[in-house]
Write an enzyme that holds these catalytic residues in place. Structure first.
Site, PDB file in Angstrom:
ATOM      1  N   SER A   1       0.775  -1.177  -0.064  1.00 42.39           N
ATOM      2  CA  SER A   1      -0.066   0.043  -0.093  1.00 42.39           C
ATOM      3  C   SER A   1       1.004   1.364   0.046  1.00 42.39           C
ATOM      4  O   SER A   1       2.069   1.220   0.352  1.00 42.39           O
ATOM      5  CB  SER A   1      -0.758  -0.238   1.316  1.00 42.39           C
ATOM      6  OG  SER A   1      -1.605   1.171   1.434  1.00 42.39           O
TER       7      SER A   1
ATOM      8  N   TYR B   1      -2.173  -0.524  10.305  1.00 41.32           N
ATOM      9  CA  TYR B   1      -2.210  -0.801   8.818  1.00 41.32           C
ATOM     10  C   TYR B   1      -0.963  -0.256   8.444  1.00 41.32           C
ATOM     11  O   TYR B   1      -0.258  -0.944   7.396  1.00 41.32           O
ATOM     12  CB  TYR B   1      -3.423  -0.243   8.301  1.00 41.32           C
ATOM     13  CG  TYR B   1      -3.604  -0.703   7.056  1.00 41.32           C
ATOM     14  CD1 TYR B   1      -3.990  -2.046   6.660  1.00 41.32           C
ATOM     15  CD2 TYR B   1      -3.961   0.405   5.950  1.00 41.32           C
ATOM     16  CE1 TYR B   1      -4.210  -2.155   5.114  1.00 41.32           C
ATOM     17  CE2 TYR B   1      -4.368  -0.137   4.600  1.00 41.32           C
ATOM     18  CZ  TYR B   1      -4.390  -1.280   4.279  1.00 41.32           C
ATOM     19  OH  TYR B   1      -4.716  -1.661   2.898  1.00 41.32           O
TER      20      TYR B   1
HETATM   21  P1  NAD Z   1     -11.752  -6.056   0.458  1.00 42.35           P
HETATM   22  O1  NAD Z   1     -12.033  -6.061   1.865  1.00 42.35           O
HETATM   23  O2  NAD Z   1     -12.417  -5.564  -0.626  1.00 42.35           O
HETATM   24  O3  NAD Z   1     -11.283  -7.783  -0.026  1.00 42.35           O
HETATM   25  C1  NAD Z   1     -10.576  -8.345   1.134  1.00 42.35           C
HETATM   26  C2  NAD Z   1     -11.146  -9.811   1.211  1.00 42.35           C
HETATM   27  O4  NAD Z   1     -10.304 -10.516   1.970  1.00 42.35           O
HETATM   28  C3  NAD Z   1     -12.568  -9.879   1.430  1.00 42.35           C
HETATM   29  O5  NAD Z   1     -13.284 -10.819   0.472  1.00 42.35           O
HETATM   30  C4  NAD Z   1     -12.397 -10.748   2.711  1.00 42.35           C
HETATM   31  O6  NAD Z   1     -13.506 -11.912   2.655  1.00 42.35           O
HETATM   32  C5  NAD Z   1     -11.127 -11.455   2.504  1.00 42.35           C
HETATM   33  N1  NAD Z   1     -10.582 -11.842   3.856  1.00 42.35           N
HETATM   34  C6  NAD Z   1     -10.405 -11.240   4.927  1.00 42.35           C
HETATM   35  N2  NAD Z   1      -9.982 -11.961   6.175  1.00 42.35           N
HETATM   36  C7  NAD Z   1      -9.381 -12.920   5.297  1.00 42.35           C
HETATM   37  C8  NAD Z   1      -8.866 -14.241   5.813  1.00 42.35           C
HETATM   38  N3  NAD Z   1      -8.289 -14.284   7.287  1.00 42.35           N
HETATM   39  N4  NAD Z   1      -8.519 -15.295   5.121  1.00 42.35           N
HETATM   40  C9  NAD Z   1      -9.058 -15.207   3.725  1.00 42.35           C
HETATM   41  N5  NAD Z   1      -9.756 -14.127   3.261  1.00 42.35           N
HETATM   42  C10 NAD Z   1      -9.729 -13.040   3.862  1.00 42.35           C
HETATM   43  O7  NAD Z   1     -10.509  -5.307   0.010  1.00 42.35           O
HETATM   44  P2  NAD Z   1      -9.670  -4.767  -1.150  1.00 42.35           P
HETATM   45  O8  NAD Z   1     -10.143  -3.099  -0.801  1.00 42.35           O
HETATM   46  O9  NAD Z   1     -10.233  -5.271  -2.417  1.00 42.35           O
HETATM   47  O10 NAD Z   1      -8.109  -4.823  -0.601  1.00 42.35           O
HETATM   48  C11 NAD Z   1      -7.578  -6.159  -1.050  1.00 42.35           C
HETATM   49  C12 NAD Z   1      -6.027  -5.748  -0.819  1.00 42.35           C
HETATM   50  O11 NAD Z   1      -5.699  -4.504  -1.186  1.00 42.35           O
HETATM   51  C13 NAD Z   1      -5.790  -5.634   0.803  1.00 42.35           C
HETATM   52  O12 NAD Z   1      -4.726  -6.231   0.938  1.00 42.35           O
HETATM   53  C14 NAD Z   1      -5.902  -4.379   1.209  1.00 42.35           C
HETATM   54  O13 NAD Z   1      -5.174  -3.944   2.100  1.00 42.35           O
HETATM   55  C15 NAD Z   1      -5.106  -3.711  -0.001  1.00 42.35           C
HETATM   56  N6  NAD Z   1      -5.319  -2.518  -0.582  1.00 42.35           N
HETATM   57  C16 NAD Z   1      -6.365  -1.995  -0.564  1.00 42.35           C
HETATM   58  C17 NAD Z   1      -6.352  -0.596  -1.003  1.00 42.35           C
HETATM   59  C18 NAD Z   1      -7.964   0.244  -1.406  1.00 42.35           C
HETATM   60  O14 NAD Z   1      -7.742   1.504  -1.328  1.00 42.35           O
HETATM   61  N7  NAD Z   1      -8.997  -0.426  -1.157  1.00 42.35           N
HETATM   62  C19 NAD Z   1      -5.234   0.387  -1.097  1.00 42.35           C
HETATM   63  C20 NAD Z   1      -4.137  -0.476  -0.767  1.00 42.35           C
HETATM   64  C21 NAD Z   1      -4.158  -1.627  -0.718  1.00 42.35           C
END
Ligand code: NAD
Length: 275
Positions: A159, A172
């Site tokens: 991130s 985080y």
């Molecule tokens: P999201 O919440 O839509 O998806 C995360 C998924 O992980 C969910 O479907 C959830 O059920 C699953 N999950 C949670 N705990 C789990 C576990 N213990 N085992 C298996 N699955 C599990 O999130 P997103 O926004 O699509 O983010 C995806 C990745 O990108 C994450 O690592 C997040 O930290 C990273 N990220 C997101 C952003 C953003 O702006 N959304 C920015 C930078 C990084």
């Protein structure tokens, strides 16, 4: 092509988009998620579009659960070639209410108001476990099958806050810094066995995780949302589709000599000093 890609957190906003894009390029996709229903929904969409995929309920924090998933993937699609560690996220208990501590904050008598001193270590631990252990453990379980093959790689999701911590979310930020650091460590460790390890470092994407932080219930930007847009030279949030190009490149042969990098996909956020 026909390589097997295992994606954790595949039912989520960003990784479901990556899964569909990879399926369109003929990768066979194993969608792992704690929320099996969410993974199944994505799998059905992939199948309707003519792709190959399976959905598996799995917890990235439980080795037995991942080993069970690995044997299902091996049996139904073949051994894993590419692992995308997408499961991750923040927790409110690891988040402060305000970006800065002011002298008068310590006098506020409201359980909802959280300064650094009120952060709950259970929340902090949750965030470290999900993001860091949740990247390391699936790598341990799935990379073993990659040894001795060619064209194998791991893609982690870091991130923006791994470079410079964002206010309010110390857990985080620290956990994603650990993911970027681990990406480099594992890239070096696996360099002699032909497994490349890289990461995406997405900027700000409007997803369920951060929607309430960045927008009001009327769909307007919060102060934090506005600050982000002002600090993003391209002047918008990212769309999940913005991550596809770098993902296809890092998972494919065109990046054969690339390992140990995290690619910012942030509309210039990390390049901008603010003036
Ligand atoms: P999201 O919440 O839509 O998806 C995360 C998924 O992980 C969910 O479907 C959830 O059920 C699953 N999950 C949670 N705990 C789990 C576990 N213990 N085992 C298996 N699955 C599990 O999130 P997103 O926004 O699509 O983010 C995806 C990745 O990108 C994450 O690592 C997040 O930290 C990273 N990220 C997101 C952003 C953003 O702006 N959304 C920015 C930078 C990084």
């Amino acid at each position: 092509m026909n390589k097997v890609v295992v994606i954790t957190g595949a039912g989520g906003v960003l990784c479901s988009t990556l899964a569909k894009a990879l399926a369109k390029k003929s990768y066979k996709i194993a969608l792992l998620d704690l929320n099996k229903e969410a993974a199944e929904k994505v799998s059905n969409e992939i199948k309707i579009q003519g792709g190959t995929s399976i959905a598996i309920g799995a917890n990235v924090l439980r080795k037995e659960s991942l080993e069970k998933a690995r044997s299902i993937v091996s049996k139904e699609l073949g051994p894993c070639d590419i692992l995308i560690n997408g499961a991750g996220g923040n927790h409110p208990l690891g988040t402060t209410t305000n970006p800065f501590l002011n002298n008068e904050d310590l006098l506020i008598d409201n359980k909802e108001f959280k300064t650094f001193f009120d952060l709950d270590m259970e929340g902090v631990q949750f965030v470290f476990n999900l993001n860091f252990i949740g990247t390391m453990l699936p790598s341990q379980v799935f990379a073993k099958e990659m040894i001795g093959k060619t064209g194998c790689s791991i893609l982690n999701i870091s991130s923006m806050n791994a470079y410079t911590p964002l206010t309010k979310i110390p857990a985080y930020s620290g956990a994603k810094a650990a993911v970027s650091n681990f990406t480099q460590w594992l890239a070096v460790h696996f360099s002699k066995v032909g497994i490349r390890v890289n990461a995406l470092a997405p900027g700000f994407f409007l997803t369920e995780q951060n929607r309430t932080l960045l927008t009001t219930d009327k769909g307007k930007l919060t102060q934090r949302g506005n600050t982000i847009i002002e600090q993003t030279p391209m002047g918008r949030f990212g769309e999940p589709e913005d991550l596809i190009g770098a993902t296809l490149w890092l998972c494919g042969e065109q990046s054969n000599f690339v390992t140990g990098i995290s690619i910012p996909i942030d509309g210039g956020f990390s390049a901008f000093s603010g003036v």
